[in-house]
Write a protein that holds these residues in place. Sequence first.
Motif, PDB file in Angstrom:
ATOM      1  N   TRP A  26      37.991  62.442  51.061  1.00 13.71           N
ATOM      2  CA  TRP A  26      38.182  62.415  49.724  1.00 13.71           C
ATOM      3  C   TRP A  26      39.455  62.089  49.451  1.00 13.71           C
ATOM      4  N   GLN A  27      39.568  61.192  48.444  1.00 15.99           N
ATOM      5  CA  GLN A  27      40.738  60.620  47.766  1.00 15.99           C
ATOM      6  C   GLN A  27      40.817  61.118  46.268  1.00 15.99           C
ATOM      7  N   TRP A  28      41.965  61.953  46.240  1.00 19.48           N
ATOM      8  CA  TRP A  28      42.069  62.640  44.842  1.00 19.48           C
ATOM      9  C   TRP A  28      43.084  62.012  44.102  1.00 19.48           C
ATOM     10  N   GLY A  29      42.554  61.409  43.022  1.00 20.74           N
ATOM     11  CA  GLY A  29      43.221  60.536  42.178  1.00 20.74           C
ATOM     12  C   GLY A  29      44.106  61.174  40.935  1.00 20.74           C
ATOM     13  N   ASP A  30      44.229  60.471  40.025  1.00 13.73           N
ATOM     14  CA  ASP A  30      44.876  61.024  38.598  1.00 13.73           C
ATOM     15  C   ASP A  30      44.370  62.454  38.148  1.00 13.73           C
ATOM     16  N   PRO A  31      45.127  63.212  37.790  1.00 13.70           N
ATOM     17  CA  PRO A  31      44.689  64.414  37.139  1.00 13.70           C
ATOM     18  C   PRO A  31      43.779  64.337  35.740  1.00 13.70           C
ATOM     19  N   THR A  32      42.814  65.107  35.819  1.00 18.94           N
ATOM     20  CA  THR A  32      41.954  65.250  34.629  1.00 18.94           C
ATOM     21  C   THR A  32      41.875  66.818  34.184  1.00 18.94           C
ATOM     22  N   ALA A  33      42.764  67.526  34.473  1.00 16.49           N
ATOM     23  CA  ALA A  33      42.693  68.772  34.220  1.00 16.49           C
ATOM     24  C   ALA A  33      42.254  69.381  32.565  1.00 16.49           C
ATOM     25  N   ASN A  34      42.815  68.463  31.705  1.00 13.21           N
ATOM     26  CA  ASN A  34      42.445  68.841  30.359  1.00 13.21           C
ATOM     27  C   ASN A  34      41.408  68.021  29.920  1.00 13.21           C
ATOM     28  N   SER A  35      40.477  67.526  30.516  1.00 17.96           N
ATOM     29  CA  SER A  35      39.340  66.773  30.171  1.00 17.96           C
ATOM     30  C   SER A  35      38.569  67.563  29.682  1.00 17.96           C
ATOM     31  N   THR A  36      37.305  67.316  28.720  1.00 15.05           N
ATOM     32  CA  THR A  36      36.363  68.209  28.238  1.00 15.05           C
ATOM     33  C   THR A  36      35.579  69.144  28.939  1.00 15.05           C
ATOM     34  N   PRO A  37      34.906  68.452  30.003  1.00 20.94           N
ATOM     35  CA  PRO A  37      34.187  69.418  30.825  1.00 20.94           C
ATOM     36  C   PRO A  37      35.188  70.663  31.485  1.00 20.94           C
ATOM     37  N   VAL A  38      36.385  70.245  31.807  1.00 25.83           N
ATOM     38  CA  VAL A  38      37.121  71.357  32.312  1.00 25.83           C
ATOM     39  C   VAL A  38      37.660  72.411  31.291  1.00 25.83           C
ATOM     40  N   VAL A  39      37.909  71.843  30.285  1.00 24.85           N
ATOM     41  CA  VAL A  39      38.261  72.558  28.950  1.00 24.85           C
ATOM     42  C   VAL A  39      37.033  73.804  28.612  1.00 24.85           C
ATOM     43  N   GLU A  40      35.773  73.194  28.549  1.00 22.53           N
ATOM     44  CA  GLU A  40      34.679  73.680  28.220  1.00 22.53           C
ATOM     45  C   GLU A  40      34.248  74.877  29.030  1.00 22.53           C
ATOM     46  N   ALA A  41      34.323  74.742  30.515  1.00 30.21           N
ATOM     47  CA  ALA A  41      34.457  75.636  31.537  1.00 30.21           C
ATOM     48  C   ALA A  41      35.116  76.976  31.495  1.00 30.21           C
ATOM     49  N   LEU A  42      36.433  76.577  31.029  1.00 29.83           N
ATOM     50  CA  LEU A  42      37.536  77.609  30.978  1.00 29.83           C
ATOM     51  C   LEU A  42      37.344  78.299  29.808  1.00 29.83           C
ATOM     52  N   ASP A  43      36.969  77.564  28.656  1.00 30.43           N
ATOM     53  CA  ASP A  43      36.509  78.265  27.257  1.00 30.43           C
ATOM     54  C   ASP A  43      35.239  79.249  27.741  1.00 30.43           C
ATOM     55  N   PHE A  44      34.365  78.950  28.720  1.00 30.35           N
ATOM     56  CA  PHE A  44      33.386  79.788  28.721  1.00 30.35           C
ATOM     57  C   PHE A  44      33.482  81.053  29.227  1.00 30.35           C
ATOM     58  N   MET A  45      34.634  81.139  30.251  1.00 29.78           N
ATOM     59  CA  MET A  45      35.373  82.276  30.822  1.00 29.78           C
ATOM     60  C   MET A  45      35.826  83.244  29.720  1.00 29.78           C
ATOM     61  N   ILE A  46      36.635  82.471  28.602  1.00 35.82           N
ATOM     62  CA  ILE A  46      37.401  83.198  27.565  1.00 35.82           C
ATOM     63  C   ILE A  46      36.139  83.950  26.846  1.00 35.82           C
ATOM     64  N   GLN A  47      35.293  83.106  26.594  1.00 37.06           N
ATOM     65  CA  GLN A  47      34.071  83.585  25.752  1.00 37.06           C
ATOM     66  C   GLN A  47      33.707  85.157  26.247  1.00 37.06           C
ATOM     67  N   LEU A  48      33.246  84.891  27.837  1.00 35.21           N
ATOM     68  CA  LEU A  48      32.768  86.168  28.562  1.00 35.21           C
ATOM     69  C   LEU A  48      33.742  87.361  28.301  1.00 35.21           C
TER      70      LEU A  48
END
Length: 465
Positions: free
Chosen positions: A259-281
């Motif tokens: 696996w080649q891990w490239g540029d960071p995408t930590a603030n992309s929409t799917p990632v934000v939505e996942a952490l938002d879900f944890m906050i909601q819970l």
Amino acid sequence: MSTNLFTEPLSRRGLLKAGAASAVLAGLTGCSSNSASPSGPKTLNVAVFTDQASANKLTKAAGTFEAAHPGVKVKFTGTTGTDWNDFFSKLLTQIAAGNAPDIAAVATEGLQLFAAKELAEPLDDYVKRDASELKSYFADVHPALVEAMMYQGHLYELPSDFNAGNMFYSTSLLSSVGVERPADNWTKDDFYDIARKVSAKGNNVVGWNWVVRLWGSWTSWMYANGGNLLTEGKYDGGDWLWNTFYPNDPAAAGRKGGWQWGDPTANSTPVVEALDFMIQLQKEGLSPTPDVGGGGTLQGLFASNKIGMAIGGGFWAGGLHNAGMAPGSFDVQYFPKWKSQRHLFGAGGYGILKSSKNKDLAWEFLKTLVTPKNMDLLSPGNVTTFPRKSMMTAQRYASTGPKNWQVFYDTLTKFDDTAPIPAPPYYNAMAIALNKRTTQAMSTGDAKSALDGLQSDLESAAKTS
């Protein structure tokens, strides 16, 4: 998980800073093993992520090897820590001091770190030479696990265990609110409904709990939502392995050189939505504030019937059994579907240090560690998932459960997009940043701001790695 060398030790908390690890890496030149010279008795030094008392018990896995190699002793040295980045930092310090082991237990989290710094010895030539001897091993191991042990076309470890991020649940808690076993294709909405019903019981019972770390965390929701912290790619190469051991296996189609891990995408929409879900819970009282580190506390709460659902791998079977849970009191299911039902996993094995004076001997020992007998000795009591499918049997899980133990390995075979956690050469810095920014998000309720910070952290780490 203290009972398993390759996945999740108990109660992990960051002890060492990324800067210290980087400084150590910068000084790693000319290090050598302290093994005896070729003319005298030899000691193979093996570094493992556990306490010394547990490490001493591993020597029984060396008995047959030592008998076949008179004058050779295998010494397991345990190093404790709160997560893999702690172990790696301490091991790097040891190497820099000229006291490198011959062999080290290294999970997915550190494979690229050691390979990129040329501290680990590629196994390609050994595997090619002993291909006929190894064919039965590779025929028994899913190619996804092998690919996770590769970097830039080279193989650095033979997988000796793995754990995929599945969903454990309390059968009694779910039954008490009228919920039976979720379907294989259950969804995020199904999960939310169950968490809400279980949490309504009160008395400090929650529907869901989790820990802050890369594996077994909110990152599983990120994968299910089609996101990742880093851009995914594959290194070229590896055809020598796939053509030799998996020529007609559909599960090996598209496999390359790691696996080649490239540029960071930590603030992309799917990632934000996942952490938002944890906050909601958390805001709705369906989940408490998560601990940072390993799942020891989580397993204890689960065994006390205070948690309805939690992410766990095969190691939870042994962990919950050891915590007093009887077979039938818990079970496991695939992770729920969101945009997809993609799962993540972490794998582990043993690698040979490039500085070792006993590489050939170390390789002979490595081969013995992936035999079924020695896998059982190294990880007794269902404290991990074995990479050899033939070892996954009903008899093995009869004493611990869960009833649906097939989920552990079938996560690889049923979902062809199951993939390893993102672990680039700058994993140590990434792990510390992930823990910090996740904690920030959960305390402020602002996932986007925290993940913008994580994006910046990872961009900086990538540039300096």
